[in-house]
Design a protein around this motif. Structure first.
Motif, PDB file in Angstrom:
ATOM      1  N   GLU A 108       0.811  -1.215   0.000  1.00 49.99           N
ATOM      2  CA  GLU A 108       0.000   0.000   0.000  1.00 49.99           C
ATOM      3  C   GLU A 108       0.851   1.275   0.000  1.00 49.99           C
ATOM      4  O   GLU A 108       0.510   2.251  -0.658  1.00 49.99           O
ATOM      5  CB  GLU A 108      -1.002   0.001   1.153  1.00 49.99           C
ATOM      6  CG  GLU A 108      -0.389  -0.003   2.536  1.00 49.99           C
ATOM      7  CD  GLU A 108      -1.408  -0.273   3.648  1.00 49.99           C
ATOM      8  OE1 GLU A 108      -2.608  -0.327   3.351  1.00 49.99           O
ATOM      9  OE2 GLU A 108      -0.981  -0.428   4.794  1.00 49.99           O
ATOM     10  N   LYS A 109       1.998   1.264   0.677  1.00 50.90           N
ATOM     11  CA  LYS A 109       2.870   2.451   0.687  1.00 50.90           C
ATOM     12  C   LYS A 109       3.496   2.669  -0.691  1.00 50.90           C
ATOM     13  O   LYS A 109       3.589   3.802  -1.166  1.00 50.90           O
ATOM     14  CB  LYS A 109       3.987   2.287   1.726  1.00 50.90           C
ATOM     15  CG  LYS A 109       3.517   2.358   3.147  1.00 50.90           C
ATOM     16  CD  LYS A 109       4.706   2.173   4.087  1.00 50.90           C
ATOM     17  CE  LYS A 109       4.265   1.757   5.453  1.00 50.90           C
ATOM     18  NZ  LYS A 109       5.396   1.345   6.294  1.00 50.90           N
TER      19      LYS A 109
ATOM     20  N   GLU B  64       0.791   3.957  -3.238  1.00 55.47           N
ATOM     21  CA  GLU B  64      -0.021   5.091  -2.828  1.00 55.47           C
ATOM     22  C   GLU B  64      -0.225   6.041  -3.999  1.00 55.47           C
ATOM     23  O   GLU B  64       0.717   6.426  -4.691  1.00 55.47           O
ATOM     24  CB  GLU B  64       0.696   5.826  -1.687  1.00 55.47           C
ATOM     25  CG  GLU B  64      -0.220   6.634  -0.806  1.00 55.47           C
ATOM     26  CD  GLU B  64       0.509   7.078   0.443  1.00 55.47           C
ATOM     27  OE1 GLU B  64       1.111   8.167   0.401  1.00 55.47           O
ATOM     28  OE2 GLU B  64       0.485   6.319   1.435  1.00 55.47           O
ATOM     29  N   GLY B  65      -1.479   6.396  -4.250  1.00 51.30           N
ATOM     30  CA  GLY B  65      -1.805   7.309  -5.340  1.00 51.30           C
ATOM     31  C   GLY B  65      -2.082   6.641  -6.674  1.00 51.30           C
ATOM     32  O   GLY B  65      -2.537   7.287  -7.609  1.00 51.30           O
ATOM     33  N   LEU B  66      -1.793   5.336  -6.782  1.00 43.60           N
ATOM     34  CA  LEU B  66      -2.079   4.616  -8.041  1.00 43.60           C
ATOM     35  C   LEU B  66      -3.479   4.024  -7.967  1.00 43.60           C
ATOM     36  O   LEU B  66      -3.922   3.561  -6.921  1.00 43.60           O
ATOM     37  CB  LEU B  66      -1.066   3.493  -8.267  1.00 43.60           C
ATOM     38  CG  LEU B  66       0.369   3.892  -8.500  1.00 43.60           C
ATOM     39  CD1 LEU B  66       1.224   2.640  -8.683  1.00 43.60           C
ATOM     40  CD2 LEU B  66       0.495   4.794  -9.719  1.00 43.60           C
ATOM     41  N   ASP B  67      -4.173   4.010  -9.082  1.00 45.49           N
ATOM     42  CA  ASP B  67      -5.517   3.429  -9.141  1.00 45.49           C
ATOM     43  C   ASP B  67      -5.378   1.963  -9.566  1.00 45.49           C
ATOM     44  O   ASP B  67      -5.254   1.656 -10.738  1.00 45.49           O
ATOM     45  CB  ASP B  67      -6.374   4.205 -10.144  1.00 45.49           C
ATOM     46  CG  ASP B  67      -7.807   3.721 -10.170  1.00 45.49           C
ATOM     47  OD1 ASP B  67      -8.272   3.156  -9.150  1.00 45.49           O
ATOM     48  OD2 ASP B  67      -8.459   3.909 -11.224  1.00 45.49           O
TER      49      ASP B  67
END
Length: 185
Positions: free
Chosen positions: A177-178, A181-184
């Motif tokens: 998740e880190k 982060e910010g990717l769809d």
């Protein structure tokens, strides 16, 4: 009595030059060069094929081995798919040791990717002189608990991967998740 694999005895790769390989793994990765065997013929087939088989201590009884084979040119490692899918992962004590290893590799002119946070461990990536992909990892303090979380969903993930014709199941999405982060996704 049912047999069970107890550990990896050794993992073997090719190398172009035994000395260069020893210099890299002993000199840059601080692995002990623990054994060498050399024969003019292959013991299993009895075919002429002079080779030098070298072994490194990878810790906790694990061994990394290489073959320097005389007279047979070595192509770069080949496989179907991306290079990152075939690699050897070696563990160091902690993130400080990982950072020390990265600095040593970079100082020696080795291109190093990462660190990448895999939640349970942090990794750096590079290639040895023969193009074999190597990953160095440092475990997270709570790695055993995170491994238990992964084990709890492994069979469900396998079933979903198979049932959906290889659509990635998201049961363990928390691992990266880190990094994502910010990717769809």
């Amino acid at each position: 009595m049912t047999f069970k694999v107890e550990k990896i005895h050794h993992v073997g790769y090719r190398c172009r030059d035994a000395k260069t390989t020893v210099d890299f793994y002993r000199g840059l990765l601080n692995m002990d060069f623990i054994a060498a065997v050399s024969e003019p013929v292959v013991p299993t087939s009895k075919q002429p094929c002079p080779y030098f088989h070298l072994f490194f201590d990878a810790g906790m009884g694990n061994v990394l081995a290489f073959f320097d084979i005389a007279g047979i040119e070595m192509d770069p490692p080949k496989m179907d798919g991306p290079m990152w899918a075939r690699h050897i992962a070696l563990q160091v004590r902690d993130v400080a040791a990982l950072e020390e290893a990265k600095a040593k590799l970079v100082d020696a002119g080795v291109s190093v990717g990462g660190p990448t946070d895999h939640n349970m461990f942090t990794s750096i990536y590079f290639s040895d002189p023969d193009g074999n992909r190597v990953e160095l990892t440092a475990p997270a303090v709570d790695e055993p608990e995170k491994m238990a979380r992964l084990l709890a969903v492994a069979d469900d993930m396998l079933e979903e991967w198979t049932r959906t014709n290889k659509v990635p199941p998201r049961h363990a999405a928390w691992i990266h998740e880190k990094e994502f982060e910010g990717l769809d996704l």
